[in-house]
Write an enzyme that holds these catalytic residues in place. Structure first.
Site, short mmCIF file in Angstrom:
data_model
loop_
_atom_site.label_atom_id
_atom_site.label_comp_id
_atom_site.label_asym_id
_atom_site.label_seq_id
_atom_site.Cartn_x
_atom_site.Cartn_y
_atom_site.Cartn_z
N GLN A 100 38.44 43.47 34.18
CA GLN A 100 39.83 43.74 33.84
C GLN A 100 40.08 43.55 32.35
O GLN A 100 40.81 44.33 31.73
CB GLN A 100 40.75 42.82 34.64
CG GLN A 100 42.22 42.94 34.27
CD GLN A 100 43.10 42.04 35.10
OE1 GLN A 100 43.48 42.39 36.20
NE2 GLN A 100 43.42 40.87 34.58
N HIS A 102 46.13 29.41 34.99
CA HIS A 102 47.25 30.07 34.31
C HIS A 102 47.87 29.16 33.25
O HIS A 102 48.20 29.60 32.15
CB HIS A 102 48.34 30.44 35.33
CG HIS A 102 47.94 31.48 36.33
ND1 HIS A 102 47.78 31.20 37.66
CD2 HIS A 102 47.68 32.80 36.18
CE1 HIS A 102 47.45 32.30 38.29
NE2 HIS A 102 47.37 33.28 37.43
#
Length: 281
Positions: A153, A37
């Protein structure tokens, strides 16, 4: 770095930034942040003036209620992690802030959503499209940054952005891995000691499979990968598909596409791990 909990306050801050001509970079997350992240946030900082990171565990994308309950949540630790990088705003809304009323929109992504994750997690991508589209409306970013680990995704979000004519550039970012090769994931922290020790076999097997492409059929490579991982008592393959990287449809031969990707989902006990590899043809 400022934590914002309401859409009204977030949009006021972003509106002021845009009046000054500043570009907004956005990293949507569900928290439980790791180095993967932070790599997205760093890239956003390099390509934008203002960086917004959302932390929101979206209930509509979990087709398994136990998976939703298990998903790790630790906002304080997430804030500590984000303090080490350039992050201007952390948007951490409550569920009723994102969904003041039920979102009953149904998206149609055609063949993109009927395979792999879509096949084994019905409704998942509709929930993803719901939350990401709502977050895009709230944040109004110029660019949004997503990791390639969630390969399908990423394709869905690109399709959604196009369908809704949203003026957001989708920026794909390379998979970030642990030193032993395991793709970084918030779910890794839920693995038992034995599962964590054995989980790097997934990435190792995918990388090794690249060596077989020249003289092994697609079906042969699929079998080799599945057999190698299933031989480990801690791991069980849910699916391994070798697909066209653009359409996500399975290929039967290596010459069917110039962009072929192997996508895998593996259970380590009840913890589900995904990864992928691009085959250089």
């Amino acid at each position: 770095m400022q934590v914002v909990n309401t859409v009204e306050k977030l949009q006021h801050q972003i509106s002021e930034a845009k009046k000054s001509g500043l570009k907004i970079g956005f990293v949507p997350t569900m928290g439980a942040l790791h180095e993967g992240h932070l790599t997205l946030v760093k890239k956003a900082a390099n390509e934008s003036d203002i960086v917004v990171v959302s932390i929101f565990v979206n209930p509509t994308q979990f087709n398994n209620s136990k998976d939703l309950e298990r998903y790790p949540r630790d906002l304080e630790t997430d804030l500590e992690a984000l303090s080490t990088v350039k992050c201007d705003y952390i948007f951490a809304p409550a569920v009723d802030e994102v969904y003041p009323e039920e979102d009953d929109r149904q998206f149609n992504f055609g063949d993109l959503e009927t395979v792999m994750e879509g096949k084994f997690r019905p409704g998942h991508f509709n929930g993803v499209a719901q939350v990401v589209s709502r977050l895009f409306d709230m944040v109004t970013p110029d660019k949004a940054f997503f990791g390639l680990k969630d390969f399908q995704q990423l394709a869905i979000i690109r399709a959604m952005t196009k369908q809704l004519s949203m003026p957001v550039e989708i920026v794909p970012c390379d998979i970030v891995r642990e030193k032993d090769g395991l793709a970084m994931s918030s779910r890794n922290m839920l693995l038992s000691e034995a599962q964590r020790k054995n989980a790097p076999l997934i990435a190792r097997t995918l990388v090794e499979s690249c060596n077989f492409v020249a003289d092994t059929s697609v079906q042969g490579v699929k079998k080799q990968v599945e057999d190698a991982i299933n031989a480990d008592t801690e791991l069980e393959v849910e699916y391994f598909e070798i697909v066209d990287g653009y359409t996500l449809q399975a290929v039967d031969n290596w010459d069917e596409s110039n962009y072929i990707v192997g996508c895998i989902a593996v259970f380590a006990g009840e913890i589900r791990l995904i990864d992928n590899v691009t085959y250089k043809l």
